[in-house]
Design a protein around this motif. Sequence first.
Motif, PDB file in Angstrom:
ATOM      1  N   ASN A 125      -7.186  -8.348  15.466  1.00 18.47           N
ATOM      2  CA  ASN A 125      -7.579  -6.925  15.708  1.00 18.47           C
ATOM      3  C   ASN A 125      -6.030  -5.962  16.615  1.00 18.47           C
ATOM      4  N   SER A 126      -5.114  -6.482  16.081  1.00 19.83           N
ATOM      5  CA  SER A 126      -3.895  -5.124  16.345  1.00 19.83           C
ATOM      6  C   SER A 126      -4.085  -3.763  16.567  1.00 19.83           C
ATOM      7  N   VAL A 127      -3.605  -3.016  17.936  1.00 22.10           N
ATOM      8  CA  VAL A 127      -3.000  -1.773  17.580  1.00 22.10           C
ATOM      9  C   VAL A 127      -3.040  -1.297  16.302  1.00 22.10           C
ATOM     10  N   GLU A 128      -1.753  -2.228  16.257  1.00 20.48           N
ATOM     11  CA  GLU A 128      -1.002  -1.799  14.559  1.00 20.48           C
ATOM     12  C   GLU A 128      -2.141  -1.123  13.718  1.00 20.48           C
ATOM     13  N   VAL A 129      -2.761  -2.496  13.213  1.00 15.73           N
ATOM     14  CA  VAL A 129      -4.094  -2.549  12.369  1.00 15.73           C
ATOM     15  C   VAL A 129      -5.053  -1.657  12.817  1.00 15.73           C
ATOM     16  N   LYS A 130      -5.204  -1.474  13.981  1.00 14.98           N
ATOM     17  CA  LYS A 130      -6.423  -0.293  13.917  1.00 14.98           C
ATOM     18  C   LYS A 130      -5.855   0.786  13.644  1.00 14.98           C
ATOM     19  N   ASN A 131      -4.613   1.564  14.024  1.00 15.44           N
ATOM     20  CA  ASN A 131      -3.616   2.291  13.671  1.00 15.44           C
ATOM     21  C   ASN A 131      -3.512   2.859  12.107  1.00 15.44           C
ATOM     22  N   PHE A 132      -2.550   1.948  11.460  1.00 17.15           N
ATOM     23  CA  PHE A 132      -3.061   1.576  10.165  1.00 17.15           C
ATOM     24  C   PHE A 132      -4.696   2.099   9.798  1.00 17.15           C
ATOM     25  N   ILE A 133      -6.007   2.085   9.775  1.00 17.67           N
ATOM     26  CA  ILE A 133      -7.385   1.883   9.355  1.00 17.67           C
ATOM     27  C   ILE A 133      -7.298   3.153   9.299  1.00 17.67           C
ATOM     28  N   GLU A 134      -7.041   3.833  10.446  1.00 16.31           N
ATOM     29  CA  GLU A 134      -7.449   5.535  11.016  1.00 16.31           C
ATOM     30  C   GLU A 134      -6.108   6.410  10.325  1.00 16.31           C
ATOM     31  N   ALA A 135      -5.501   6.321  10.174  1.00 18.07           N
ATOM     32  CA  ALA A 135      -4.242   6.785   9.282  1.00 18.07           C
ATOM     33  C   ALA A 135      -4.782   6.941   7.735  1.00 18.07           C
ATOM     34  N   PHE A 136      -5.316   5.495   7.260  1.00 13.50           N
ATOM     35  CA  PHE A 136      -5.429   5.441   5.905  1.00 13.50           C
ATOM     36  C   PHE A 136      -7.113   5.617   5.298  1.00 13.50           C
ATOM     37  N   LEU A 137      -8.049   5.877   6.285  1.00 14.79           N
ATOM     38  CA  LEU A 137      -9.223   5.889   6.407  1.00 14.79           C
ATOM     39  C   LEU A 137      -9.807   6.920   4.893  1.00 14.79           C
ATOM     40  N   ASN A 138      -9.125   8.393   5.004  1.00 16.14           N
ATOM     41  CA  ASN A 138      -9.487   9.433   4.075  1.00 16.14           C
ATOM     42  C   ASN A 138      -8.479   9.894   3.106  1.00 16.14           C
ATOM     43  N   LYS A 139      -6.921   8.801   2.542  1.00 13.47           N
ATOM     44  CA  LYS A 139      -6.087   8.625   2.519  1.00 13.47           C
ATOM     45  C   LYS A 139      -6.140   7.940   0.992  1.00 13.47           C
ATOM     46  N   GLY A 140      -6.095   8.948  -0.375  1.00 20.24           N
ATOM     47  CA  GLY A 140      -5.381   7.949  -1.349  1.00 20.24           C
ATOM     48  C   GLY A 140      -4.424   7.368  -1.347  1.00 20.24           C
ATOM     49  N   VAL A 141      -4.919   5.813  -2.069  1.00 18.85           N
ATOM     50  CA  VAL A 141      -3.379   4.612  -1.840  1.00 18.85           C
ATOM     51  C   VAL A 141      -3.230   4.305  -3.469  1.00 18.85           C
ATOM     52  N   ILE A 142      -2.165   3.754  -4.004  1.00 20.36           N
ATOM     53  CA  ILE A 142      -1.923   2.988  -4.948  1.00 20.36           C
ATOM     54  C   ILE A 142      -1.746   1.617  -4.126  1.00 20.36           C
TER      55      ILE A 142
ATOM     56  N   ILE B  79       0.595  -1.414  -0.254  1.00 17.46           N
ATOM     57  CA  ILE B  79      -0.271   0.223  -0.090  1.00 17.46           C
ATOM     58  C   ILE B  79       0.777   1.515   0.185  1.00 17.46           C
ATOM     59  N   ILE B  80       0.717   2.298  -1.154  1.00 15.85           N
ATOM     60  CA  ILE B  80       1.737   3.730  -0.931  1.00 15.85           C
ATOM     61  C   ILE B  80       0.242   4.926  -0.948  1.00 15.85           C
ATOM     62  N   ASP B  81       0.976   5.528   0.000  1.00 14.70           N
ATOM     63  CA  ASP B  81       0.215   6.665   0.104  1.00 14.70           C
ATOM     64  C   ASP B  81       0.290   7.392  -0.999  1.00 14.70           C
ATOM     65  N   VAL B  82      -0.363   8.088  -1.949  1.00 14.30           N
ATOM     66  CA  VAL B  82      -0.494   8.552  -3.173  1.00 14.30           C
ATOM     67  C   VAL B  82       0.627  10.147  -2.766  1.00 14.30           C
ATOM     68  N   ASP B  83       0.047  10.818  -1.900  1.00 13.31           N
ATOM     69  CA  ASP B  83       0.794  11.836  -1.538  1.00 13.31           C
ATOM     70  C   ASP B  83       2.007  12.141  -1.184  1.00 13.31           C
ATOM     71  N   ASP B  84       2.814  10.280  -1.350  1.00  8.70           N
ATOM     72  CA  ASP B  84       4.525  10.408  -0.560  1.00  8.70           C
ATOM     73  C   ASP B  84       4.825   9.622  -2.081  1.00  8.70           C
ATOM     74  N   VAL B  85       3.898   9.953  -3.429  1.00  6.47           N
ATOM     75  CA  VAL B  85       4.814   9.511  -4.659  1.00  6.47           C
ATOM     76  C   VAL B  85       4.999  11.033  -5.132  1.00  6.47           C
ATOM     77  N   VAL B  86       6.113  10.787  -5.602  1.00  6.61           N
ATOM     78  CA  VAL B  86       7.197  11.946  -6.369  1.00  6.61           C
ATOM     79  C   VAL B  86       6.890  11.235  -8.041  1.00  6.61           C
ATOM     80  N   THR B  87       7.090  10.299  -8.200  1.00  7.67           N
ATOM     81  CA  THR B  87       6.278   9.522 -10.085  1.00  7.67           C
ATOM     82  C   THR B  87       6.500   7.953  -9.854  1.00  7.67           C
ATOM     83  N   GLU B  88       5.148   8.274 -10.780  1.00  7.35           N
ATOM     84  CA  GLU B  88       4.715   7.306 -11.429  1.00  7.35           C
ATOM     85  C   GLU B  88       4.677   6.272 -12.291  1.00  7.35           C
ATOM     86  N   PRO B  89       4.756   4.942 -12.056  1.00  9.30           N
ATOM     87  CA  PRO B  89       4.631   4.699 -14.554  1.00  9.30           C
ATOM     88  C   PRO B  89       3.558   5.461 -14.865  1.00  9.30           C
TER      89      PRO B  89
END
Length: 185
Positions: A94-111, A27-37
């Motif tokens: 239901n780890s803390v890490e997967v819950k944190n991932f969900i909150e952090a990426f819920l409204n972000k565009g991803v590749i 999973i890649i946060d599109v805000d982090d992408v500089v160039t893409e194919p």
Amino acid sequence: MSYTKVSLPKLSLGAGCPTPKSPDIIIIDVDDVVTEPTRSVGNTALVGDITLKASAKAVRIYGTPSTINITEEYSGEDDARGIMQGLEFEHPGNSVEVKNFIEAFLNKGVIAIVKECDGSSAGRMQLFGSKCNPLLITPETTISKESTKRKFTLKQSTVGPFLPGDYSGKLPEIASDATSGSEGA
């Protein structure tokens, strides 16, 4: 390169059998992408690498292999038909890490990148979404007497002209694994 017309015979026995997928979904946060194919309509081969900002990293998330599904929805009026790329999978626990991932990426565009175990040494990697038409994550949680799991549905919100692309470029740097050991049963 534009599309070259070719006939499409049945390529092999069992051509319609499911292809196993690697459980490691990137999973890649599109805000982090500089160039893409890049690519053109009629050629699913992507040209170039995904490059990220200096300190950015992609995330690898485990998906239960039997639950990984690739979706392509086709819609639109005449002369405006398009494809909405999608990906679904389940993650156990239901780890803390997967819950944190969900909150952090819920409204972000991803590749997302999914590798098919197609018998080749590298595997066939398919890339879903783009900076301009990213996937959005919709999580679903089940914590019951039968199971504890998270279902992830990643889908574009706008149709576009492209199927998921075939990616042969370099994978971006991946974040370190969570080490808390707090996975649920």
